[in-house]
Design a protein around this motif. Structure first.
Motif: not given
Length: 282
Positions: A170-196
């Motif tokens: 996060l500080k160095e930003q040397g690597k690209a992080l790619i999230d495989a979840r659905s776009p809505d969960r990525f945006r923080g919408e319709n989260e039913t599995i994890d607490p945040v």
């Protein structure tokens, strides 16, 4: 010939009686963890063993220091190798993994086999549906493993990052992080599995289902190459993650099919990350 990414239903059928080939059924349901084994009992590819995501492909969720490791942390490598031997897997066994969900669970076992250095691991392209589309048989018999396998640990064919590595990035930003979840969960919408709800700051989003065609098979290597090159510049500087380190393996498989080698997995993924309120959320 060794298969290290995908195998077709016809090819698997042609080798089903080959003693050097072993098939593993990885069906699962996150909302009903016993559904996969129930489906396996109702009918599976003949001679297929069953792998339970929670029991066979994951380890304890709480570390020795009491910290939460995510919903599906990697098991101890020694324990995992013992599981592979119980399935009868040898040093040179061709392993074929499948599910009925576009590969979302089977890709995890594909990656884990590579994690212990086993290259002859491939996913059944199109899964159980592709098998059934050819009118190939199913069985309700549980195969008897006559001889314990002799697979040994070898140098990993994979890379992985810890939560500390991701924090440092996060500080160095040397690597690209790619999230495989659905776009809505990525945006923080319709989260039913994890607490945040939300995602790790700086992460991009590539829904794992975007690797597939409408019939559940993987897109061509050429199409995957074109799509992934628009997302990451250098695969060796990319990190795949998801909710718990499972569907991220689907993106890692897609990268291998595309010829883009060297990306890493963050096994703890969002479920581990969001368990500590001190970690930032986007």
């Amino acid at each position: 010939m060794t298969f290290s990414t995908l195998v077709s239903a016809q090819t698997l059928s042609d080798h089903l009686s080959d003693p050097n080939w072993i098939v593993i059924d990885c069906r699962h349901d996150l909302a009903n963890p016993e559904a996969g084994q129930a489906a396996y009992a109702q009918g599976h590819i003949p001679e297929a063993r069953f792998a339970h995501l929670d029991r066979d492909l994951a380890g304890p969720t709480v570390a020795a220091d009491g910290s939460f490791r995510g919903r599906h942390p990697l098991p101890d490598r020694t324990d995992f190798l013992a599981t592979l031997r119980q399935w009868g897997i040898n040093e040179h066994t061709q392993v074929v993994v499948y599910d009925a969900h576009g590969g979302m669970f089977a890709a995890r076992l594909w990656w884990m086999l590579r994690w212990v250095g086993h290259q002859a691991a491939a996913l059944l392209d199109g899964g159980l549906q592709a098998w059934q589309s050819l009118d190939l048989p199913l069985s309700t018999d549980t195969p008897v493993v006559v001889k314990i396998g002799n697979i040994q640990e070898r140098s990993a064919l994979t890379k992985q990052l810890s939560v500390e590595d991701v924090l440092r990035n996060l500080k160095e930003q040397g690597k690209a992080l790619i999230d495989a979840r659905s776009p809505d969960r990525f945006r923080g919408e319709n989260e039913t599995i994890d607490p945040v709800g939300g995602h790790i700051p700086g992460a991009g989003n590539r829904f794992f289902k975007d690797n597939l065609t409408a019939d559940g098979r993987f897109k061509t290597s050429e199409q995957l190459l074109q799509e992934w090159q628009a997302i990451i510049d250098e695969p060796s500087e990319a990190v795949m993650q998801c909710g718990s380190g499972v569907t991220a393996c689907h993106n890692l498989l897609a990268l291998e099919i595309a010829g883009l080698h060297g990306a890493a997995l963050y096994p703890g993924s969002w479920s581990e990350w969001c368990s500590d309120p001190k970690r930032p959320v986007a």
